[in-house]
Design an enzyme around this catalytic site. Structure first.
Site, PDB file in Angstrom:
ATOM      1  N   GLU A 172       6.726  12.904 -11.578  1.00  0.00           N
ATOM      2  CA  GLU A 172       6.437  13.998 -10.563  1.00  0.00           C
ATOM      3  C   GLU A 172       7.510  14.101  -9.348  1.00  0.00           C
ATOM      4  OE1 GLU A 172       2.830  13.134  -8.308  1.00  0.00           O
ATOM      5  OE2 GLU A 172       1.686  12.702 -10.194  1.00  0.00           O
ATOM      6  N   GLU A 232      -0.791   6.870 -10.374  1.00  0.00           N
ATOM      7  CA  GLU A 232      -0.217   6.200  -9.110  1.00  0.00           C
ATOM      8  C   GLU A 232      -1.355   5.322  -8.711  1.00  0.00           C
ATOM      9  OE1 GLU A 232       0.720   9.222  -6.342  1.00  0.00           O
ATOM     10  OE2 GLU A 232       2.525   9.585  -7.160  1.00  0.00           O
TER      11      GLU A 232
END
Ligand code: GAL
Length: 672
Positions: A318, A160
């Protein structure tokens, strides 16, 4: 699942013939006895892949140049022996404490000049050459050691990007920003022109005088701020690409990705620039309960991710099994919620179901974040639901690689978002996403699927093109939107679009500058509405967010304002354009009023529902050469009925001609 140029299924270990199911696995948090239990439970749940080592740098390189790969060797071997594919992280998302102690200059600095100290994660400056050197050294070690490990199925670069360390305002970034500006603008004259520095005596006569847009006396220069957003995204993309290249040298064929955050609250990277550099687009998504329509936001994010993947299937890297731990209040998902949310992602093109994380941590900042194995252990309803989902993922294998068709495009552009979020705008009560999300949600309620794409995408295949608050737009993109209307599409433009050019200079002569001719509307002044303020409309509805003093110069007035300073002025207009139609919304009508306008647009443009449905019941069709699958997701607390015939892969039963679904359940019907 297709990656650029080849099929993921050709990888040695990637799960074939099933939706890959698994998530982040952090074995370094647990004693080895637990590993055996992990492998047993993974088999029980049907886990087929894990993402390994995301935050393990301090375990892999406990001091400078000293590497300890033994534990990673062992767990890689064990996972391989158990047939579980590994998405191996480069572990470079968070530096170990020894690194930040020895080189504090790599720490990021906020806008107020505060150093962001270690003790959390991602504490590194995106421009730091020193951090990059250490990160690439670790990446090189990992890639050379594991490139031919039988469990390796994918590389996961960092994690991320930008989640916590962008924007950084340190001196290293200042130097890098100047280099970036020289490349973008070429000369100081061009920069001064682009930034409009005649305003407030900001004219630069030396590159060295340019700083990041740090805290200052009052409003910063908006184009300065916009360029800083572009710079931040480009800087981290360059970082990602350098890690990619190191991996590629050792590992020529294994796909490489990094997990995006396409959820609409995250806005720091221009993923349209990033997507072409992924072998497969992967993303994370978390449901934000405080939103008014959290499930509709999930659907929007899926359509945006599919748009980034060029229409191909994508990986959900995720999401959460149940509660997260970072909202003010974090309720668990309702029973069945794990399955329902997961299938909502698959409906919109996900070919992978990944979770954060496998086993819920006992300690650390995320100990109250749910996981596939909860604190309560395997004897829990949530783990039983996880096992059920694993079995469903298995049965959904036939869906792999299929596509989602859409006749409607909703445009999304990070640059327009950044520019519109800049300092001193006509209203801080409007948000870039509101109009796009609202129209997408109302179309979803009508069983209509949208692609969410960049304005420069090929628009010629859409019957309807929605242009929500495209505040900043280039001449080329404005021309392509107008061409779509001329060629027969219904183009629906909303308030505060077409206002500025790529340097955020206002297009003169009346708003909405770039779309004035297309829409046949000219606006002289804005009357933005306060939060909770409404304006009555002539169709009986209420407008919110925005209103403006418009004249229909060459358009038919559909709706006018019915009270307030603009009473009698046009609120919604329509103009026939060659083969198509250009609609303009100078305000955001309420759901009923906007819904009935959209019904007209759908009827006239010939766009049909996937199947007839009611609000809260989501329907999407995936299709391939071998068949089609109808996803029906009942997000409501009531039972529902939908016309569908075939075999439901969720319940493993034949259904039809009517499908009956209990509250908060889903079906995936192989049609025919
Ligand atoms: C993501 C992150 C994970 C975990 C998760 C919690 O942003 O990649 O490591 O922190 O959020 O929701």
């Amino acid at each position: 699942m297709f990656v650029q140029g080849h099929r993921l299924a050709t990888m040695r270990q990637w799960p074939e013939n099933r939706i890959a199911f698994g998530g982040d696995y952090n074995p370094e948090q647990w004693p080895r006895e637990v590993w055996a239990d992990d492998l047993r439970l993974m088999a029980e749940a049907g886990v087929s892949f894990v993402t390994l080592g995301v935050f393990s740098w301090s375990w892999l390189e406990p001091s400078k140049g000293e590497y300890t790969f033994d534990w990673l060797d062992d767990i890689m071997d064990l996972l391989g022996e158990h047939g579980i594919a590994v998405d191996l992280a480069t572990a470079t998302a968070t530096p170990p404490p020894w690194l930040t102690s020895a080189y504090p200059e790599i720490l990021p600095v906020d806008r107020e000049g505060h150093t962001l100290w270690p003790g959390s994660r991602q504490s590194w400056c995106p421009s730091s050459p020193l951090y990059r050197e250490f990160a690439l050294a670790l990446t090189d070690r990992l890639a050379s050691r594991y490139h031919d490990h039988p469990a390796l199925a994918m590389w996961h670069v960092s994690n991320e990007y930008a989640c916590h360390n962008l924007p950084c305002y340190c001196d290293t970034c200042a130097v890098a920003f100047r280099r970036w500006l020289e490349q973008r603008h070429g000369t100081l004259d061009a920069l001064n022109d682009a930034w409009g520095t005649a305003f407030w005596s900001q004219r630069y006569t030396s590159w060295d005088d340019i700083l990041p847009p740090r805290i200052t006396t009052t409003f910063s220069n908006p184009t300065h701020v916009l360029d800083y957003s572009r710079f931040g995204s480009d800087t981290l993309l360059d970082f990602y690409r350098s890690e990619y290249e190191v991996i590629r040298r050792h590992s020529p064929t294994v796909p490489i990705t990094t997990n995006f955050m396409t959820m609409s609250q995250f806005r720091l990277l221009d993923y349209h620039d990033w997507a072409p550099h992924q072998d497969v687009v992967s993303t994370d998504h978390y449901v934000v309960n405080s939103l008014e329509h959290p499930q509709a936001e999930l659907s929007f994010h899926g359509d945006l991710t599919r748009g980034l993947a060029g229409g191909r299937p994508w990986m959900l890297m995720e999401h959460s099994t149940s509660a997260v731990n970072w909202q003010p209040v974090n309720p668990a998902k309702v029973p069945g919620g794990t399955i329902l949310d997961s299938l909502a992602h698959v409906a919109r093109g996900a070919d992978t179901l990944g979770f954060f994380q496998w086993r819920q941590s006992r300690s650390g900042s995320e100990k109250f974040h749910s996981a596939l194995v909860p604190h309560a252990g395997e004897d829990s309803d949530r783990f039983r639901e996880v096992c059920e989902l694993g079995a469903i993922a298995d049965r959904l294998g036939e869906v792999l690689g299929s596509r989602v068709d859409a006749d409607v495009a909703v445009l999304w552009d990070y640059e327009a978002l950044w520019a519109m979020s800049g300092p001193c705008m006509p209203s801080s009560a409007i948000d870039y996403a509101t109009a796009g999300h609202t129209i997408h949600r109302l179309l979803r309620d009508r069983g209509v699927t949208c692609d969410v794409v960049h304005p420069s995408a090929d628009l010629s295949r859409y019957r309807v093109v929605v242009v929500p608050t495209l505040y900043l737009v280039s001449d080329e993109d404005a021309a392509s939107i107008a061409a779509a209307a001329a060629a027969g599409a219904h183009v629906v433009v909303t308030y505060f679009s077409g206002i500025s050019d790529a340097n955020d200079h206002v297009r003169l002569g009346g708003y909405p500058g770039a779309f004035r001719d297309l829409l046949g509307v000219r606006v002289e002044e804005f009357f933005p509405l306060r939060e909770q303020e409404g304006v009555a409309l002539s169709d009986g509805g209420t407008g919110s967010q925005w209103s403006e003093d418009a004249t229909a110069t060459d358009a038919q007035v559909v709706t006018t304002y019915a009270n307030g300073p603009l009473a009698g002025r046009p609120a919604v207009t329509r103009r026939d354009v060659d083969a198509g139609v250009a609609w303009y919304l100078g305000t955001l009508p309420d759901d009923a009023s906007l819904g009935s306008l959209l019904d007209t647009v759908l009827r006239e443009s010939g766009v049909e529902s996937v199947v007839r449905t009611s609000p809260g019941v989501e329907v999407v069709r995936r299709r391939s050469d071998s068949g089609s699958w109808l996803f029906v997701l009942n997000h409501t607390d009531d039972a529902c009925q939908v016309t569908a015939s075939g075999h439901d892969l969720v319940s493993s039963t034949d259904v039809g001609p009517t499908l009956h679904l209990s509250p908060r359940t889903a079906a995936v019907v192989r049609e025919g």
